[in-house]
Write an enzyme that holds these catalytic residues in place. Structure first.
Site, PDB file in Angstrom:
ATOM      1  N   SER A 151      -6.947  -0.990   0.137  1.00 12.67           N
ATOM      2  CA  SER A 151      -6.103  -1.239  -1.022  1.00 12.67           C
ATOM      3  C   SER A 151      -6.911  -1.039  -2.315  1.00 12.67           C
ATOM      4  CB  SER A 151      -5.480  -2.633  -0.918  1.00 12.67           C
ATOM      5  OG  SER A 151      -4.407  -2.800  -1.821  1.00 12.67           O
ATOM      6  N   ASP A 228       4.244  -0.540   5.164  1.00  9.47           N
ATOM      7  CA  ASP A 228       3.508  -1.265   4.123  1.00  9.47           C
ATOM      8  C   ASP A 228       4.466  -1.632   2.990  1.00  9.47           C
ATOM      9  OD1 ASP A 228       1.856  -1.875   1.853  1.00  9.47           O
ATOM     10  OD2 ASP A 228       0.214  -0.729   2.739  1.00  9.47           O
ATOM     11  N   HIS A 264       0.435  -3.742   5.525  1.00  8.64           N
ATOM     12  CA  HIS A 264      -0.716  -3.710   4.619  1.00  8.64           C
ATOM     13  C   HIS A 264      -1.821  -4.669   5.052  1.00  8.64           C
ATOM     14  CE1 HIS A 264      -2.210  -2.342   0.683  1.00  8.64           C
ATOM     15  NE2 HIS A 264      -2.606  -3.560   0.408  1.00  8.64           N
TER      16      HIS A 264
END
Length: 290
Positions: A151, A228, A264
């Site tokens: 991320s 995600d 995620h």
């Protein structure tokens, strides 16, 4: 070799995980904690290092506790190093009220230039310069390095590698923020850390950097889950297609895998981290024997 301030020492797989505190000059002279995992084989020879950069709100501990990466590090004979995601401690500035996506826990792996943040928020210099120097001086680590992250940390890994191709053998990312200039997470962070000059923002945007990248092949590997919520929700914070299109236009090789059904979280990371470590290790060991 400095006397180490070890906050924790944990036996896991066939090696030792330690949390080490040291004074970080690039973070305003404050103490910073990083984690390092040394496979037992490092007692007999120096090993290459894979640096892991975590995402928003994380510390050095999230990856250690959730990724399940240590057996892969042993099998592939690499050291793992996990820094914090920002400076911490008394005197570190932040926004009020505190938000999760900026400030402490959200350093974005850049060097701040705005007056409020430039003293402490220099995670770019910390990761690229200060931490490798400390690791290589105090641990059985060679000067062969790869870098990966998740991320915000995926953004950090890609931008840092492209800005320093001589330092890193390879780069990889899980669900990276590929085009921060054009998403809310990025515009907030870049404006507060760097000011309003969008030309300055480009040096910390992987999509912008890859457009003009002239360095050697970094063997970039990215994994993105199709479920995600930061990709498929109201706002696409990740923008993988922007990076893919820019790489294609610039003829820069990138392996970008869309992994069906993954979100995620660290469930996603733990599924594929072994492949990422093996990817880096193959290239690091080949470079070391060249």
């Amino acid at each position: 070799m400095a006397s180490l301030d070890v906050k924790a020492s944990i036996r896991v797989a066939q090696g030792l995980l330690r949390r080490v505190q040291h004074t970080a000059g690039s973070l305003g002279g404050l103490p910073s904690i990083f984690a390092i995992y040394e496979p037992d084989v490092s007692k007999y020879k120096k090993l290459p290092v894979v640096y892991w950069l975590s995402g928003l709100t994380c510390t050095d501990e999230n990856f250690s506790q959730k990724a399940g990466a240590f057996q892969a590090a042993c099998d592939n004979e690499v050291i793992l190093v996990m820094p914090d995601t920002s400076p911490r401690g008394e005197g570190v500035p932040d926004e009020e009220p505190k938000v999760y996506d900026f400030g402490v826990g959200a350093g974005f792996y850049l060097n701040a230039t705005t007056e409020k943040y430039k003293k402490h928020y220099n995670m770019y210099d910390y990761v690229v310069k200060e931490l490798p120097q400390y690791v290589e001086a105090n641990f059985p680590a060679s000067n062969l390095r790869s870098i990966c992250g998740h991320s915000m940390g995926g953004h950090g890994a890609l931008t840092i590698a492209m800005k320093n191709p001589e330092m890193y053998t390879s780069a990889s990312a899980f669900a990276p923020i590929c085009n921060p200039m054009n998403v809310p997470w990025g515009t907030k962070a870049l404006s507060l850390y760097l000011g309003d000059d969008k030309e300055a923002w480009k040096q910390y945007d992987a999509t912008e950097l890859i457009k003009s990248y002239k360095g050697r092949d970094l063997h970039i590997l990215c994994d993105q889950g199709t479920a995600d919520n930061f990709l498929t929700g109201e706002v696409n914070q990740l923008q993988p297609l922007a990076l893919i299109a820019a790489a294609q236009e610039a003829k820069i090789p990138v392996t970008f895998r869309m992994q069906a059904g993954y979100d995620h979280s660290y469930y996603f990371i733990s599924t594929f981290i072994g492949e990422h470590i093996a990817h880096h290790a193959k290239l690091l060991h080949a470079r070391g024997s060249a």
